[in-house]
Design an enzyme around this catalytic site. Structure first.
Site, PDB file in Angstrom:
ATOM      1  N   ASN A 237      50.433 -65.454 -20.929  1.00  0.00           N
ATOM      2  CA  ASN A 237      49.827 -64.243 -20.362  1.00  0.00           C
ATOM      3  C   ASN A 237      50.503 -63.051 -21.026  1.00  0.00           C
ATOM      4  OD1 ASN A 237      49.025 -62.087 -18.780  1.00  0.00           O
ATOM      5  ND2 ASN A 237      50.130 -62.757 -16.938  1.00  0.00           N
ATOM      6  N   TRP A 238      49.778 -62.376 -21.908  1.00  0.00           N
ATOM      7  CA  TRP A 238      50.379 -61.267 -22.662  1.00  0.00           C
ATOM      8  C   TRP A 238      50.462 -59.980 -21.848  1.00  0.00           C
ATOM      9  CZ3 TRP A 238      49.110 -60.948 -28.626  1.00  0.00           C
ATOM     10  CH2 TRP A 238      49.651 -62.071 -29.253  1.00  0.00           C
ATOM     11  N   LYS A 239      49.833 -59.946 -20.687  1.00  0.00           N
ATOM     12  CA  LYS A 239      49.827 -58.734 -19.844  1.00  0.00           C
ATOM     13  C   LYS A 239      49.385 -57.534 -20.692  1.00  0.00           C
ATOM     14  CE  LYS A 239      53.218 -60.953 -16.978  1.00  0.00           C
ATOM     15  NZ  LYS A 239      54.323 -60.872 -16.056  1.00  0.00           N
TER      16      LYS A 239
ATOM     17  N   HIS B 209      46.802 -62.801 -10.153  1.00  0.00           N
ATOM     18  CA  HIS B 209      48.207 -62.656 -10.574  1.00  0.00           C
ATOM     19  C   HIS B 209      48.916 -61.709  -9.605  1.00  0.00           C
ATOM     20  CE1 HIS B 209      51.738 -61.526 -12.856  1.00  0.00           C
ATOM     21  NE2 HIS B 209      51.559 -62.646 -13.545  1.00  0.00           N
TER      22      HIS B 209
ATOM     23  N   GLU C 143      50.835 -59.358 -10.048  1.00  0.00           N
ATOM     24  CA  GLU C 143      50.784 -57.937 -10.440  1.00  0.00           C
ATOM     25  C   GLU C 143      49.441 -57.323 -10.043  1.00  0.00           C
ATOM     26  OE1 GLU C 143      51.979 -58.579 -14.502  1.00  0.00           O
ATOM     27  OE2 GLU C 143      53.989 -59.117 -13.800  1.00  0.00           O
TER      28      GLU C 143
ATOM     29  N   GLU D  89      53.712 -68.999  -8.955  1.00  0.00           N
ATOM     30  CA  GLU D  89      54.598 -68.017  -9.574  1.00  0.00           C
ATOM     31  C   GLU D  89      55.331 -67.229  -8.485  1.00  0.00           C
ATOM     32  OE1 GLU D  89      53.179 -66.891 -13.773  1.00  0.00           O
ATOM     33  OE2 GLU D  89      52.047 -65.683 -12.378  1.00  0.00           O
TER      34      GLU D  89
ATOM     35  N   SER E 247      59.639 -66.578 -15.601  1.00  0.00           N
ATOM     36  CA  SER E 247      60.839 -66.695 -16.446  1.00  0.00           C
ATOM     37  C   SER E 247      60.985 -68.059 -17.112  1.00  0.00           C
ATOM     38  CB  SER E 247      62.096 -66.333 -15.639  1.00  0.00           C
ATOM     39  OG  SER E 247      62.038 -64.977 -15.225  1.00  0.00           O
TER      40      SER E 247
ATOM     41  N   GLY F 124      54.835 -65.480 -19.333  1.00  0.00           N
ATOM     42  CA  GLY F 124      54.644 -64.070 -19.665  1.00  0.00           C
ATOM     43  C   GLY F 124      55.424 -63.707 -20.921  1.00  0.00           C
ATOM     44  N   GLY F 125      56.585 -63.109 -20.728  1.00  0.00           N
ATOM     45  CA  GLY F 125      57.382 -62.566 -21.835  1.00  0.00           C
ATOM     46  C   GLY F 125      57.562 -63.514 -23.003  1.00  0.00           C
TER      47      GLY F 125
HETATM   48  P1  PGA Z   1      57.347 -64.102 -17.158  1.00  0.00           P
HETATM   49  O1  PGA Z   1      55.918 -63.828 -16.496  1.00  0.00           O
HETATM   50  O2  PGA Z   1      57.262 -65.399 -17.918  1.00  0.00           O
HETATM   51  O3  PGA Z   1      57.575 -62.936 -18.073  1.00  0.00           O
HETATM   52  O4  PGA Z   1      58.340 -64.178 -16.041  1.00  0.00           O
HETATM   53  C1  PGA Z   1      55.162 -64.879 -15.954  1.00  0.00           C
HETATM   54  C2  PGA Z   1      53.836 -64.367 -15.461  1.00  0.00           C
HETATM   55  O5  PGA Z   1      53.765 -63.259 -14.906  1.00  0.00           O
HETATM   56  O6  PGA Z   1      52.807 -65.056 -15.606  1.00  0.00           O
END
Ligand code: PGA
Length: 250
Positions: free
Chosen positions: A9-11, A93, A95, A163, A209, A230-231
């Site tokens: 997930n590149w956000k 998600h 967010e 998550e 993470s 994500g990251g």
């Molecule tokens: P993260 O994000 O790997 O940067 O913790 C995960 C996500 O929000 O899907």
């Protein structure tokens, strides 16, 4: 059970320059045996689709509207994502839930919109730190699951991503026992909602993470069928390490 899934997930990261990461990633994924997905910003789906034609890389959106078209400035529909080359879409998600006030009912409607276009919905859920500290984790995720699942769910059209909100982008992860407890609970809940045959086909991803350094131990946990990353999905080298760990987990 469909193949294990490594989803990135590149956000709100990535522009034309980052297409180089996709070229790099395509060189790494070859025949891993697991499914690999990138959910870039919607502006990049079309170009990534052109770049990845004939490769095993799947593409997805990060959100979709519950309607397929209409007066919804700034939104994107499942039909548009599909048209651009997506086969998946993330819904709910944390967010989106936190920043856009998305409720389980909204998430359910979005998953349903995704299904109506033949997209696989990745339904996200997870507890906040306060909820975990209060001992409410299992009750919270169970409620989110039950209330976010649309009718007609199966292992082809739906993936669930657990998550924990406090693990996203923080470098903190639950213990392996804590991950196992939630994933086992979600599997049992799916079984009671859908019957064992359908429930056992639905992939349960862990997210929060995940890095090359902790991926192997997380993938060894019961009922973990992949990761939502994500990251660490932004760099092909890091995501490649996670994909290798998933492939090795068998
Ligand atoms: P993260 O994000 O790997 O940067 O913790 C995960 C996500 O929000 O899907």
């Amino acid at each position: 059970m469909p193949r294990k899934l490594a989803a990135g997930n590149w956000k709100m990261h990535g522009a034309s320059a980052e297409l180089a990461e996709i070229r790099d990633l395509l060189g790494r994924i070859g025949d891993t045996g697991c499914e690999v997905l990138i959910c870039p910003p919607a502006t990049l789906i079309d170009r990534m689709h052109a770049l990845s034609k004939g490769s095993p890389l799947a593409l997805g959106g990060q959100d979709c509207h519950m309607a397929q078209s209409g007066a919804h400035t700034g939104d994107i529909s499942a039909a548009m994502l599909k048209d651009a080359g997506a086969s998946y879409v993330i819904v709910g998600h944390s967010e989106r839930r936190a920043n856009h006030g998305e409720t389980d009912a909204v998430v359910r409607a979005k998953a349903s919109a995704a299904h109506s276009q033949g997209l696989t919905a990745i339904i996200c859920l997870g507890e906040t730190l306060e909820e975990r500290d209060a001992g409410d984790t299992l009750g919270v995720v169970e409620q989110q699951l039950v209330n976010s699942l649309p009718d007609g769910v199966d292992g082809t059209n739906t993936v669930i991503a657990y998550e924990p909100v406090w693990a996203i982008g923080t470098g903190r992860t639950p213990t392996l026992d804590q991950i196992a407890e939630v994933h086992d609970h979600l599997r049992a809940q799916l079984q009671s909602e859908l019957g064992a045959e359908t429930a056992d086909d639905i992939r349960l991803l862990y997210g929060g993470s995940v890095k090359p350094g902790n991926a192997a131990e997380i993938f060894a946990v019961s009922n973990v069928d992949g990761a939502l990353v994500g990251g660490a999905s932004l760099k092909a080298a890091d995501f490649g390490g996670i994909i290798e760990a998933l492939a090795a987990a068998g």
